[in-house]
Design an enzyme around this catalytic site. Sequence first.
Site, PDB file in Angstrom:
ATOM      1  CE1 TYR A 108      -2.602  -2.812   6.130  1.00 50.99           C
ATOM      2  CE2 TYR A 108      -4.734  -2.931   7.229  1.00 50.99           C
ATOM      3  CZ  TYR A 108      -3.528  -2.282   7.015  1.00 50.99           C
ATOM      4  OH  TYR A 108      -3.259  -1.111   7.676  1.00 50.99           O
TER       5      TYR A 108
ATOM      6  CG  ASP B 118      11.281  -3.297  -0.922  1.00 51.45           C
ATOM      7  OD1 ASP B 118      10.771  -3.781   0.113  1.00 51.45           O
ATOM      8  OD2 ASP B 118      10.794  -3.480  -2.055  1.00 51.45           O
TER       9      ASP B 118
ATOM     10  CE  LYS C  85      -0.460  -2.974   8.860  1.00 52.01           C
ATOM     11  NZ  LYS C  85       0.767  -2.202   9.079  1.00 52.01           N
TER      12      LYS C  85
HETATM   13  P1  NAD Z   1       1.123   5.919   2.990  1.00 51.97           P
HETATM   14  O1  NAD Z   1       0.920   5.185   1.714  1.00 51.97           O
HETATM   15  O2  NAD Z   1       0.726   7.350   3.082  1.00 51.97           O
HETATM   16  O3  NAD Z   1       2.652   5.805   3.437  1.00 51.97           O
HETATM   17  C1  NAD Z   1       3.324   4.581   3.364  1.00 51.97           C
HETATM   18  C2  NAD Z   1       4.789   4.848   3.092  1.00 51.97           C
HETATM   19  O4  NAD Z   1       5.458   3.571   3.071  1.00 51.97           O
HETATM   20  C3  NAD Z   1       5.042   5.518   1.734  1.00 51.97           C
HETATM   21  O5  NAD Z   1       5.946   6.599   1.879  1.00 51.97           O
HETATM   22  C4  NAD Z   1       5.632   4.391   0.892  1.00 51.97           C
HETATM   23  O6  NAD Z   1       6.540   4.875  -0.100  1.00 51.97           O
HETATM   24  C5  NAD Z   1       6.335   3.557   1.954  1.00 51.97           C
HETATM   25  N1  NAD Z   1       6.571   2.178   1.528  1.00 51.97           N
HETATM   26  C6  NAD Z   1       5.724   1.378   0.822  1.00 51.97           C
HETATM   27  N2  NAD Z   1       6.293   0.199   0.598  1.00 51.97           N
HETATM   28  C7  NAD Z   1       7.524   0.234   1.164  1.00 51.97           C
HETATM   29  C8  NAD Z   1       8.595  -0.690   1.250  1.00 51.97           C
HETATM   30  N3  NAD Z   1       8.510  -1.902   0.684  1.00 51.97           N
HETATM   31  N4  NAD Z   1       9.717  -0.320   1.928  1.00 51.97           N
HETATM   32  C9  NAD Z   1       9.814   0.928   2.469  1.00 51.97           C
HETATM   33  N5  NAD Z   1       8.846   1.836   2.403  1.00 51.97           N
HETATM   34  C10 NAD Z   1       7.709   1.493   1.755  1.00 51.97           C
HETATM   35  O7  NAD Z   1       0.358   5.022   4.095  1.00 51.97           O
HETATM   36  P2  NAD Z   1      -0.153   5.331   5.585  1.00 51.97           P
HETATM   37  O8  NAD Z   1      -1.627   5.319   5.542  1.00 51.97           O
HETATM   38  O9  NAD Z   1       0.585   6.473   6.171  1.00 51.97           O
HETATM   39  O10 NAD Z   1       0.285   3.969   6.307  1.00 51.97           O
HETATM   40  C11 NAD Z   1       1.420   3.867   7.152  1.00 51.97           C
HETATM   41  C12 NAD Z   1       1.261   2.639   8.033  1.00 51.97           C
HETATM   42  O11 NAD Z   1       0.080   2.769   8.827  1.00 51.97           O
HETATM   43  C13 NAD Z   1       1.104   1.331   7.256  1.00 51.97           C
HETATM   44  O12 NAD Z   1       1.773   0.287   7.936  1.00 51.97           O
HETATM   45  C14 NAD Z   1      -0.391   1.098   7.297  1.00 51.97           C
HETATM   46  O13 NAD Z   1      -0.733  -0.252   7.152  1.00 51.97           O
HETATM   47  C15 NAD Z   1      -0.702   1.610   8.699  1.00 51.97           C
HETATM   48  N6  NAD Z   1      -2.100   1.934   8.907  1.00 51.97           N
HETATM   49  C16 NAD Z   1      -2.685   2.964   8.196  1.00 51.97           C
HETATM   50  C17 NAD Z   1      -4.022   3.237   8.441  1.00 51.97           C
HETATM   51  C18 NAD Z   1      -4.743   4.342   7.711  1.00 51.97           C
HETATM   52  O14 NAD Z   1      -5.977   4.441   7.844  1.00 51.97           O
HETATM   53  N7  NAD Z   1      -4.051   5.202   6.965  1.00 51.97           N
HETATM   54  C19 NAD Z   1      -4.755   2.484   9.376  1.00 51.97           C
HETATM   55  C20 NAD Z   1      -4.126   1.462  10.060  1.00 51.97           C
HETATM   56  C21 NAD Z   1      -2.793   1.198   9.815  1.00 51.97           C
END
Ligand code: NAD
Length: 266
Positions: A154, A61, A158
Site C-alpha cells: 500500500y 475493475d 501510494k
Molecule cells: P472504501 O472501501 O469505502 O471504498 C472503496 C471503493 O472502491 C469501494 O466502493 C470499492 O467497491 C471500490 N473498488 C475496490 N476495488 C476496485 C476496483 N478494482 N475497481 C473499481 N472500484 C474498486 O474505501 P475508502 O476508505 O473510501 O478509500 C478510497 C480511497 O481513499 C482509496 O484509494 C484509499 O486507499 C484512499 N485512502 C483512504 C484512507 C482512509 O483512511 N479511509 C486514507 C488514505 C487513503
Amino acid sequence: MGALDGKVAIVTGGASGIGKAIVEAFVREGARVIVGDVDAAGIGRLIGELGHNQVDGAEVDVRDEAAVERMVGQAVRRFGRLDIAVNNAGVGGFAPIQAYPLEEWDRVVGISLTGTFLCIKHEAARMMAQGKGGSIINIASLNAIQPAEGFAAYCAAKAGVAMLTKVAALELGRHGIRVNAIGPGLIHTPATAPMTAVPGLEAAFIAETALGRAGEPEDVAGLALYLASDASSLMTGQTLYIDGGASLKKYPELFSFVGAAGSGAG
Ligand code: NAD
C-alpha cells in the site's frame, strides 16, 4: 450557482466511503457524475439517492484497461464530455514483508497504482481530444510519505501515485489538464472499520495528529471540490495531505497492536 455547473466528472470507487462523499459533493455543486466501481449494487443505491439525471454508473475493475476505456466513453455518450476525473479506487492489505503474498502485492499495486495509471491514460486522451483542459485528481494517502508497518504494498503503491501525479502534470500541462493528488490520513470509511475496531489503534493515530481527530469522507470531498473547480486553476502536480497534521509526526507502530511482526497476514 454551483462551483461545478455544467461539468462532467468520473469518480472511481465512488460507491463507498471517500468516493461516495465526493460524488455527493460534486452533484451538489452542479456536476453530472459517472460512478465507476466494481460494486454494482452500491452504484445502484447511489443513483437511487441522487437521481439518474445527475448520476450514471459504470461497472468497472480499474485493472481492466478495456473496461476503463468503456467507462470514459460512457461519460461522453451519457453526458457529452469529460472535465473532471477522480481516481479514487484503491485497496490496502496488511502483512509483514517477509510473509507478504505475491498475489496480495499484485492486487494492492494493481488496483491502487496500475489502475490509477490506466484511468489517467484514458481520461487524459479524452480531455486532450476535447481541447478544453480538465482536472484529474488522484487519491494517494498519508502513507505515500509516512511508512506504516505491514503496509509495504500500500505504501509503495501510494508513493507511486504521488510521483505518477507529478509526471502526468508535467506532460499534460501543455494541454491545460491539471493533475493533483490528495493524501488523506485516517478517515472513517468501511475500509478502515476493521482497523479502528482494534482496541487502542485509533487513539494512537489521533495522538499522532496535531488537530486531535481522525477525518470523515466529507473532509476529503471538500478538498476534491477545490481541486476540481477553477479556484485551483494555477495548481498542478501537487499532493495535498489532509490528515489533521498526522504527516508532521509518525505513524503508530502497527505491529504492537496486531502482533503480526513474525506471522502471516494479520
Ligand atoms: P472504501 O472501501 O469505502 O471504498 C472503496 C471503493 O472502491 C469501494 O466502493 C470499492 O467497491 C471500490 N473498488 C475496490 N476495488 C476496485 C476496483 N478494482 N475497481 C473499481 N472500484 C474498486 O474505501 P475508502 O476508505 O473510501 O478509500 C478510497 C480511497 O481513499 C482509496 O484509494 C484509499 O486507499 C484512499 N485512502 C483512504 C484512507 C482512509 O483512511 N479511509 C486514507 C488514505 C487513503
